[in-house]
Design a protein around this motif. Structure first.
Motif, PDB file in Angstrom:
ATOM      1  N   UNK A  75     -98.736 153.828 -17.864  1.00  0.00           N
ATOM      2  CA  UNK A  75     -99.209 152.667 -17.099  1.00  0.00           C
ATOM      3  C   UNK A  75     -98.122 151.595 -16.977  1.00  0.00           C
ATOM      4  N   UNK A  76     -96.862 151.993 -17.080  1.00  0.00           N
ATOM      5  CA  UNK A  76     -95.754 151.030 -17.052  1.00  0.00           C
ATOM      6  C   UNK A  76     -95.758 150.213 -15.760  1.00  0.00           C
ATOM      7  N   UNK A  77     -95.469 148.941 -15.911  1.00  0.00           N
ATOM      8  CA  UNK A  77     -95.301 148.042 -14.768  1.00  0.00           C
ATOM      9  C   UNK A  77     -93.802 147.945 -14.492  1.00  0.00           C
ATOM     10  N   UNK A  78     -93.408 148.234 -13.276  1.00  0.00           N
ATOM     11  CA  UNK A  78     -91.992 148.358 -12.940  1.00  0.00           C
ATOM     12  C   UNK A  78     -91.518 147.221 -12.035  1.00  0.00           C
ATOM     13  N   UNK A  79     -90.336 146.737 -12.347  1.00  0.00           N
ATOM     14  CA  UNK A  79     -89.622 145.835 -11.459  1.00  0.00           C
ATOM     15  C   UNK A  79     -88.444 146.627 -10.898  1.00  0.00           C
TER      16      UNK A  79
END
Length: 453
Positions: free
Chosen positions: A57-61
């Motif tokens: 569920x990583x949030x990526x920039x």
């Protein structure tokens, strides 16, 4: 609009010029470990393992690097060039799309992109159709959050209404404009002729297209630049309702960036003149109502960066100060840097090597550094110092840092209370000096880092 008629900030204190500290050459600490510790031991296989290990569920920039400009500014320290027949933009974009596919295939498919930042170089070199194609490919390969923020850097000289419309259609939420300096004489000496009217026109186009937030960069320490020139640039930001202003000092490193050889060292301000220019930018912006964010950013009240600073949520990454709290930063493009849990890695800076590697179906990662547990502790101390001007320090790190820190404590630039280090009002301009004391790998070396101020 921010009012220039605001009273002088009640907490304003004239900066004290301390030559030994102001002239120190220090890392900017946009990452820790810093880039000077990157080695070729980090390669594609290590990067692939790190990408695969991201939480599902990583949030990526995502950072997209466009390493081209329509014209090269002589002050520039970025990885950029003017596209040529031998190094064309279109083939670079093809390679960039290949990298997007390879990176997306190596990470959990449910990871979500929450922010995209496009920088350079100057992304305004792209045609509207190229912007549409690039973002279409990005969205087809990555899982985008419906609330993803999209930012880009722009050179006002290359912006057109058609470009603004293309960016707006992709959901652009923030644009960062390179203003640097408004004086025509200084502009001539840095090979960046840019009338103020052109910048104003670009601001108007962006606002008319519904771009909610606009940043500007201004610089000090340029050839034959004066305090008055810096005040003019800062005032321009205030009178154009700019949301954020970043104030950067020119780093003269012609041994690294050969085009800087066109700038005459004799034209550069003295150390104290440079210091007073930085001070003037800060005072002008604070008088205009901007809130200081870290040591070189300023934000209008209510801006998300100002809010993050006041709430203790300010972060620091390769773009400088940010409210970006993503789990990982994915760098795409030549020279782009990725910051993953336990690893920092960088792509090949040379565009030809970048394209050739991707043509072979391989990620173009050529160097980097693992982030060990001790590194993560030091990184947190340095980030909190640069963001909050104070930090808690574990006993063993405090003991190790004390010999380096003592001169700054004696000078009244910082105070220790138990294991809490606090940068004083006198020391705020010198916060990078304080931060470097907690970096056990830092050793002063000439011609390696930028000046503290």
């Amino acid at each position: 609009m921010i009012s220039r008629a605001c009273s002088r900030p009640t907490n304003w204190r004239r900066w004290e010029f301390l030559p030994d500290f102001a002239a120190a050459q220090l890392p900017r600490y946009t990452s820790y470990p810093p880039a000077t510790r990157f080695t070729g031991a980090v390669d594609e296989s290590i990067a692939t393992t790190a990408l695969a290990a991201l939480p599902t569920d990583a949030r990526l920039s995502v950072y997209i690097h466009i390493p081209y400009c329509q014209k090269l500014c002589w002050y520039c320290g970025c990885h950029t060039s003017v596209p040529t027949f031998a190094d064309p933009l279109e083939s670079y974009l093809d390679a960039l799309k290949q990298e997007i596919e390879l990176v997306a295939a190596r990470m959990p498919p449910s990871a979500r992109v929450v922010r995209v930042h496009m920088g350079g170089g100057s992304p305004d070199i792209l045609a509207p159709t190229q912007i549409e194609s690039l973002f279409g490919h990005l969205r087809s390969c990555f899982n985008f959050s419906s609330l993803a923020e999209i930012d880009t850097e722009l050179d006002p000289r290359g912006v057109t209404p058609a470009l603004v419309e293309a960016l707006a259609q992709q959901g652009l939420s923030r644009a960062s404009l390179g203003v640097q300096v408004l004086d025509a004489g200084v502009q001539q000496r840095i090979n960046r002729i840019q009338p103020a009217a052109d910048i104003s026109r670009t601001v108007r186009w962006l606002r008319d297209a519904g771009i909610a937030s606009i940043n500007t960069d201004i610089m000090y320490g340029l050839p034959r630049q004066t305090v008055a020139h810096v005040i003019d640039a800062a005032t321009f930001a205030a009178t154009h309702d700019i949301d954020r202003v970043a104030v950067f000092g020119y780093a003269h490193v012609p041994w690294m960036k050969k085009h800087q050889g066109s700038i005459k060292p004799a034209d550069l301000p003295s150390a104290e003149e440079r210091f007073r220019q930085a001070e003037a930018a800060a005072l002008t912006l604070e008088q205009a109502g901007y809130l200081p964010v870290g040591f070189d950013h300023f934000a209008a009240p209510g801006d998300s960066l100002a809010t993050a600073s006041m709430q203790g949520r300010l972060r620091r990454n390769f773009q400088g100060y940010t409210d970006d709290d993503a789990d990982a930063l994915i760098g795409l493009g030549a020279s782009a840097i990725s910051s993953l849990p336990n690893l920092i890695c960088q792509n090949a800076p040379d565009t030809r090597a970048y394209r050739d590697t991707l043509a072979e179906g391989r990620l173009p990662v050529v160097r980097g550094v693992p982030v060990r547990e001790q590194d993560a502790i030091v990184a947190s101390i340095i980030e909190r110092l640069l963001c909050d001007f104070e930090a808690n320090v574990p006993a063993e790190i405090c003991t190790d840092a004390m010999a380096r820190l003592s001169p700054l404590l004696d000078a009244g630039l910082a105070q220790m209370s138990g294991r809490r280090i606090t940068v004083t009002a006198r020391g705020m301009p010198y916060v990078r000096n304080v931060a470097a004391c907690f970096d056990p790998s830092f050793a002063p070396q000439p011609n390696r880092h930028s000046l503290a101020i």
